[in-house]
Motif scaffolding. Structure first.
Motif, PDB file in Angstrom:
ATOM      1  N   LEU A   8      42.949  42.065  56.153  1.00  0.00           N
ATOM      2  CA  LEU A   8      42.347  40.882  55.541  1.00  0.00           C
ATOM      3  C   LEU A   8      41.986  41.128  54.080  1.00  0.00           C
ATOM      4  O   LEU A   8      42.172  40.256  53.232  1.00  0.00           O
ATOM      5  N   LEU A   9      41.484  42.317  53.773  1.00  0.00           N
ATOM      6  CA  LEU A   9      41.158  42.644  52.385  1.00  0.00           C
ATOM      7  C   LEU A   9      42.410  42.668  51.510  1.00  0.00           C
ATOM      8  O   LEU A   9      42.376  42.222  50.358  1.00  0.00           O
ATOM      9  N   LEU A  10      43.503  43.165  52.062  1.00  0.00           N
ATOM     10  CA  LEU A  10      44.758  43.171  51.307  1.00  0.00           C
ATOM     11  C   LEU A  10      45.239  41.747  51.046  1.00  0.00           C
ATOM     12  O   LEU A  10      45.648  41.420  49.923  1.00  0.00           O
ATOM     13  N   ILE A  11      45.171  40.901  52.052  1.00  0.00           N
ATOM     14  CA  ILE A  11      45.607  39.511  51.884  1.00  0.00           C
ATOM     15  C   ILE A  11      44.743  38.795  50.850  1.00  0.00           C
ATOM     16  O   ILE A  11      45.252  38.098  49.971  1.00  0.00           O
ATOM     17  N   VAL A  12      43.435  38.981  50.935  1.00  0.00           N
ATOM     18  CA  VAL A  12      42.523  38.337  49.974  1.00  0.00           C
ATOM     19  C   VAL A  12      42.771  38.867  48.570  1.00  0.00           C
ATOM     20  O   VAL A  12      42.791  38.102  47.595  1.00  0.00           O
ATOM     21  N   GLY A  13      42.981  40.165  48.437  1.00  0.00           N
ATOM     22  CA  GLY A  13      43.246  40.746  47.127  1.00  0.00           C
ATOM     23  C   GLY A  13      44.524  40.231  46.506  1.00  0.00           C
ATOM     24  O   GLY A  13      44.573  39.918  45.311  1.00  0.00           O
ATOM     25  N   VAL A  14      45.562  40.102  47.315  1.00  0.00           N
ATOM     26  CA  VAL A  14      46.833  39.581  46.807  1.00  0.00           C
ATOM     27  C   VAL A  14      46.690  38.104  46.439  1.00  0.00           C
ATOM     28  O   VAL A  14      47.263  37.639  45.440  1.00  0.00           O
ATOM     29  N   MET A  15      45.918  37.360  47.228  1.00  0.00           N
ATOM     30  CA  MET A  15      45.695  35.942  46.902  1.00  0.00           C
ATOM     31  C   MET A  15      44.946  35.790  45.574  1.00  0.00           C
ATOM     32  O   MET A  15      45.281  34.928  44.763  1.00  0.00           O
ATOM     33  N   PHE A  16      43.926  36.625  45.355  1.00  0.00           N
ATOM     34  CA  PHE A  16      43.205  36.572  44.083  1.00  0.00           C
ATOM     35  C   PHE A  16      44.112  36.951  42.922  1.00  0.00           C
ATOM     36  O   PHE A  16      44.025  36.378  41.839  1.00  0.00           O
ATOM     37  N   PHE A  17      45.001  37.914  43.144  1.00  0.00           N
ATOM     38  CA  PHE A  17      45.947  38.295  42.109  1.00  0.00           C
ATOM     39  C   PHE A  17      46.884  37.127  41.795  1.00  0.00           C
ATOM     40  O   PHE A  17      47.199  36.861  40.637  1.00  0.00           O
ATOM     41  N   MET A  18      47.314  36.420  42.852  1.00  0.00           N
ATOM     42  CA  MET A  18      48.183  35.265  42.665  1.00  0.00           C
ATOM     43  C   MET A  18      47.460  34.163  41.891  1.00  0.00           C
ATOM     44  O   MET A  18      48.038  33.544  40.992  1.00  0.00           O
ATOM     45  N   ILE A  19      46.203  33.931  42.195  1.00  0.00           N
ATOM     46  CA  ILE A  19      45.420  32.928  41.460  1.00  0.00           C
ATOM     47  C   ILE A  19      45.264  33.341  40.003  1.00  0.00           C
ATOM     48  O   ILE A  19      45.326  32.514  39.098  1.00  0.00           O
ATOM     49  N   GLY A  20      45.096  34.633  39.768  1.00  0.00           N
ATOM     50  CA  GLY A  20      45.014  35.124  38.395  1.00  0.00           C
ATOM     51  C   GLY A  20      46.307  34.911  37.629  1.00  0.00           C
ATOM     52  O   GLY A  20      46.292  34.593  36.435  1.00  0.00           O
ATOM     53  N   LEU A  21      47.432  35.096  38.318  1.00  0.00           N
ATOM     54  CA  LEU A  21      48.717  34.833  37.667  1.00  0.00           C
ATOM     55  C   LEU A  21      48.873  33.355  37.346  1.00  0.00           C
ATOM     56  O   LEU A  21      49.440  32.991  36.314  1.00  0.00           O
ATOM     57  N   LEU A  22      48.376  32.497  38.233  1.00  0.00           N
ATOM     58  CA  LEU A  22      48.425  31.060  37.957  1.00  0.00           C
ATOM     59  C   LEU A  22      47.558  30.716  36.753  1.00  0.00           C
ATOM     60  O   LEU A  22      47.931  29.868  35.933  1.00  0.00           O
ATOM     61  N   GLY A  23      46.404  31.353  36.643  1.00  0.00           N
ATOM     62  CA  GLY A  23      45.513  31.111  35.511  1.00  0.00           C
ATOM     63  C   GLY A  23      46.089  31.590  34.201  1.00  0.00           C
ATOM     64  O   GLY A  23      45.736  31.087  33.128  1.00  0.00           O
ATOM     65  N   ALA A  24      46.979  32.565  34.265  1.00  0.00           N
ATOM     66  CA  ALA A  24      47.609  33.077  33.044  1.00  0.00           C
ATOM     67  C   ALA A  24      48.775  32.210  32.595  1.00  0.00           C
ATOM     68  O   ALA A  24      49.385  32.493  31.563  1.00  0.00           O
ATOM     69  N   GLY A  25      49.102  31.177  33.382  1.00  0.00           N
ATOM     70  CA  GLY A  25      50.143  30.249  32.962  1.00  0.00           C
ATOM     71  C   GLY A  25      51.475  30.451  33.643  1.00  0.00           C
ATOM     72  O   GLY A  25      52.457  29.816  33.269  1.00  0.00           O
ATOM     73  N   LEU A  26      51.559  31.306  34.640  1.00  0.00           N
ATOM     74  CA  LEU A  26      52.803  31.520  35.361  1.00  0.00           C
ATOM     75  C   LEU A  26      52.996  30.393  36.378  1.00  0.00           C
ATOM     76  O   LEU A  26      52.041  29.975  37.022  1.00  0.00           O
ATOM     77  N   PRO A  27      54.201  29.883  36.531  1.00  0.00           N
ATOM     78  CA  PRO A  27      54.424  28.819  37.521  1.00  0.00           C
ATOM     79  C   PRO A  27      54.125  29.302  38.945  1.00  0.00           C
ATOM     80  O   PRO A  27      54.157  30.492  39.243  1.00  0.00           O
ATOM     81  N   LEU A  28      53.846  28.364  39.833  1.00  0.00           N
ATOM     82  CA  LEU A  28      53.434  28.671  41.204  1.00  0.00           C
ATOM     83  C   LEU A  28      54.476  29.487  41.951  1.00  0.00           C
ATOM     84  O   LEU A  28      54.132  30.471  42.614  1.00  0.00           O
ATOM     85  N   ILE A  29      55.722  29.144  41.843  1.00  0.00           N
ATOM     86  CA  ILE A  29      56.760  29.830  42.606  1.00  0.00           C
ATOM     87  C   ILE A  29      56.874  31.297  42.193  1.00  0.00           C
ATOM     88  O   ILE A  29      57.033  32.179  43.036  1.00  0.00           O
ATOM     89  N   TYR A  30      56.764  31.586  40.905  1.00  0.00           N
ATOM     90  CA  TYR A  30      56.846  32.969  40.444  1.00  0.00           C
ATOM     91  C   TYR A  30      55.638  33.782  40.890  1.00  0.00           C
ATOM     92  O   TYR A  30      55.771  34.942  41.285  1.00  0.00           O
ATOM     93  N   SER A  31      54.466  33.170  40.834  1.00  0.00           N
ATOM     94  CA  SER A  31      53.276  33.908  41.257  1.00  0.00           C
ATOM     95  C   SER A  31      53.303  34.168  42.762  1.00  0.00           C
ATOM     96  O   SER A  31      52.867  35.223  43.215  1.00  0.00           O
ATOM     97  N   VAL A  32      53.839  33.228  43.551  1.00  0.00           N
ATOM     98  CA  VAL A  32      53.955  33.449  44.996  1.00  0.00           C
ATOM     99  C   VAL A  32      54.955  34.555  45.286  1.00  0.00           C
ATOM    100  O   VAL A  32      54.706  35.431  46.128  1.00  0.00           O
ATOM    101  N   ILE A  33      56.082  34.561  44.589  1.00  0.00           N
ATOM    102  CA  ILE A  33      57.096  35.600  44.787  1.00  0.00           C
ATOM    103  C   ILE A  33      56.536  36.972  44.436  1.00  0.00           C
ATOM    104  O   ILE A  33      56.734  37.946  45.168  1.00  0.00           O
ATOM    105  N   ILE A  34      55.811  37.076  43.331  1.00  0.00           N
ATOM    106  CA  ILE A  34      55.218  38.348  42.915  1.00  0.00           C
ATOM    107  C   ILE A  34      54.171  38.794  43.923  1.00  0.00           C
ATOM    108  O   ILE A  34      54.111  39.974  44.296  1.00  0.00           O
ATOM    109  N   ALA A  35      53.342  37.867  44.415  1.00  0.00           N
ATOM    110  CA  ALA A  35      52.298  38.215  45.380  1.00  0.00           C
ATOM    111  C   ALA A  35      52.907  38.700  46.695  1.00  0.00           C
ATOM    112  O   ALA A  35      52.447  39.690  47.274  1.00  0.00           O
TER     113      ALA A  35
END
Length: 85
Positions: A8-35
């Motif tokens: 669960l901690l890994l999933i939450v950490g990856v989700m927060f990383f994905m949200i951070g990528l979205l905040g940096a201006g990366l499109p949703l599909i790229y941030s999901v693929i990276i996560a």
């Protein structure tokens, strides 16, 4: 579907990383693929590491000297770890 606390901690950490990528201006599909790639990469690495540790330890470790137990006995102190007579 039971998850460990680490899972669960890994999933939450990856989700927060994905949200951070979205905040940096990366499109949703790229941030999901990276996560997903990060999640799968960590899971593969941890699985391989657990497997290598299990093969290195074999039957276990001696409580007296800390060496690897082979054939039910410690090669250093020659004590039988199953029958403590």
């Amino acid at each position: 579907m039971a998850y460990d606390k680490r899972e669960l901690l890994l999933i939450v950490g990856v989700m927060f990383f994905m949200i951070g990528l979205l905040g940096a201006g990366l499109p949703l599909i790229y941030s999901v693929i990276i996560a997903v790639a990060i999640y799968v990469g960590i899971k593969v690495y941890v699985g391989k590491r657990k497997q290598s540790i299990a093969t290195q330890l074999g039957q276990g470790m001696c409580a007296d000297c800390g060496s690897k137990i082979e054939g039910g006995k410690c090669p250093n102190c020659d004590t039988n770890w199953r029958n403590d007579n």
